[in-house]
Design a protein around this motif. Structure first.
Motif, PDB file in Angstrom:
ATOM      1  N   LEU A   4       8.396  -6.700 -10.118  1.00 39.83           N
ATOM      2  CA  LEU A   4       7.345  -6.654  -9.113  1.00 39.83           C
ATOM      3  C   LEU A   4       7.791  -5.860  -7.888  1.00 39.83           C
ATOM      4  O   LEU A   4       8.937  -5.938  -7.455  1.00 39.83           O
ATOM      5  N   GLN A   6       5.935  -4.998  -4.071  1.00 38.97           N
ATOM      6  CA  GLN A   6       4.805  -5.133  -3.167  1.00 38.97           C
ATOM      7  C   GLN A   6       4.650  -3.825  -2.390  1.00 38.97           C
ATOM      8  O   GLN A   6       5.636  -3.272  -1.908  1.00 38.97           O
ATOM      9  N   ARG A   8       2.781  -2.173   0.872  1.00 39.96           N
ATOM     10  CA  ARG A   8       2.076  -2.486   2.115  1.00 39.96           C
ATOM     11  C   ARG A   8       1.843  -1.209   2.904  1.00 39.96           C
ATOM     12  O   ARG A   8       2.697  -0.327   2.926  1.00 39.96           O
ATOM     13  N   ARG A  38      -1.307  -5.649   2.489  1.00 36.71           N
ATOM     14  CA  ARG A  38      -1.019  -5.399   1.083  1.00 36.71           C
ATOM     15  C   ARG A  38      -2.089  -4.507   0.440  1.00 36.71           C
ATOM     16  O   ARG A  38      -3.272  -4.662   0.683  1.00 36.71           O
ATOM     17  N   GLU A  40      -4.292  -3.707  -2.597  1.00 36.98           N
ATOM     18  CA  GLU A  40      -4.833  -4.519  -3.682  1.00 36.98           C
ATOM     19  C   GLU A  40      -4.967  -3.694  -4.960  1.00 36.98           C
ATOM     20  O   GLU A  40      -5.070  -2.462  -4.909  1.00 36.98           O
ATOM     21  N   GLN A  41      -4.981  -4.394  -6.079  1.00 34.80           N
ATOM     22  CA  GLN A  41      -5.135  -3.747  -7.388  1.00 34.80           C
ATOM     23  C   GLN A  41      -6.365  -2.841  -7.388  1.00 34.80           C
ATOM     24  O   GLN A  41      -7.435  -3.250  -6.961  1.00 34.80           O
ATOM     25  N   SER A  75      12.974  -8.221   0.759  1.00 40.06           N
ATOM     26  CA  SER A  75      11.757  -9.035   0.661  1.00 40.06           C
ATOM     27  C   SER A  75      11.620  -9.546  -0.767  1.00 40.06           C
ATOM     28  O   SER A  75      12.196  -8.992  -1.691  1.00 40.06           O
ATOM     29  N   LEU A  79       9.691  -4.622  -1.174  1.00 39.73           N
ATOM     30  CA  LEU A  79       8.562  -4.060  -0.452  1.00 39.73           C
ATOM     31  C   LEU A  79       8.707  -2.553  -0.297  1.00 39.73           C
ATOM     32  O   LEU A  79       9.764  -2.055   0.081  1.00 39.73           O
ATOM     33  N   HIS A  81       6.957   0.171   2.031  1.00 40.88           N
ATOM     34  CA  HIS A  81       6.203   0.146   3.289  1.00 40.88           C
ATOM     35  C   HIS A  81       5.802   1.577   3.649  1.00 40.88           C
ATOM     36  O   HIS A  81       6.659   2.442   3.811  1.00 40.88           O
TER      37      HIS A  81
END
Length: 148
Positions: A4, A6, A8, A38, A40-41, A75, A79, A81
């Motif tokens: 995974l 993330q 942002r 975040r 989104e899909q 994180s 993450l 960024h």
């Protein structure tokens, strides 16, 4: 091992030597943040940035420039960024409803760039903003390398 990551987005809106901030708990040292959130899909980075900005501030904006791409591997999950420079198209600053937010926004304000340190931002980040984002459009490594 989890794969995974993330993603942002963060937006910087500057008007008349003032920068848009949202009052939101970032850390024990900082209670103000740049608008964003975040991805989104199914969203593009630009769509996510425009959506987050309108949700958090009431402003309709457009992305004018990619500023920085940074990592925050400590994180969980890691993450990526991405910071953009924005331009206001329409709207007035307002507080969000915060109805689904676990970390609600308490205020939305334009503050003088010179006051960033008084709002918990690092001197390094304030200097980057004052200098007009040197090395914009580049990968900066760790997020702390741009003072965030």
């Amino acid at each position: 091992m989890s794969s995974l990551l993330q993603v942002r987005v963060t937006g910087i809106l500057i008007e008349d030597e003032r920068i848009l901030l949202v009052k939101q708990s970032v850390s024990s040292e900082r209670g103000w943040s740049l608008p964003g959130g975040r991805v989104e899909q199914g969203e593009t980075l630009e769509e996510a940035m425009i959506r987050e900005m309108e949700e958090e501030t009431g402003l309709v904006t457009k992305v004018t420039k990619l500023l920085y791409l940074c990592d925050k591997p400590d994180s969980s999950p890691s993450l990526l960024h991405i910071t953009f420079l924005l331009e206001r198209l329409e709207g007035e600053i307002r507080l969000p409803t915060n109805e689904f937010d676990l970390n609600p926004i308490g205020d939305v304000v334009m503050v003088p760039i010179a006051d960033l340190a008084n709002h918990g931002f690092s001197e390094k980040f304030m200097t980057i903003v004052q200098r007009g984002f040197p090395e914009s459009g580049s990968y900066q490594g760790l997020k702390r390398n741009i003072g965030l």
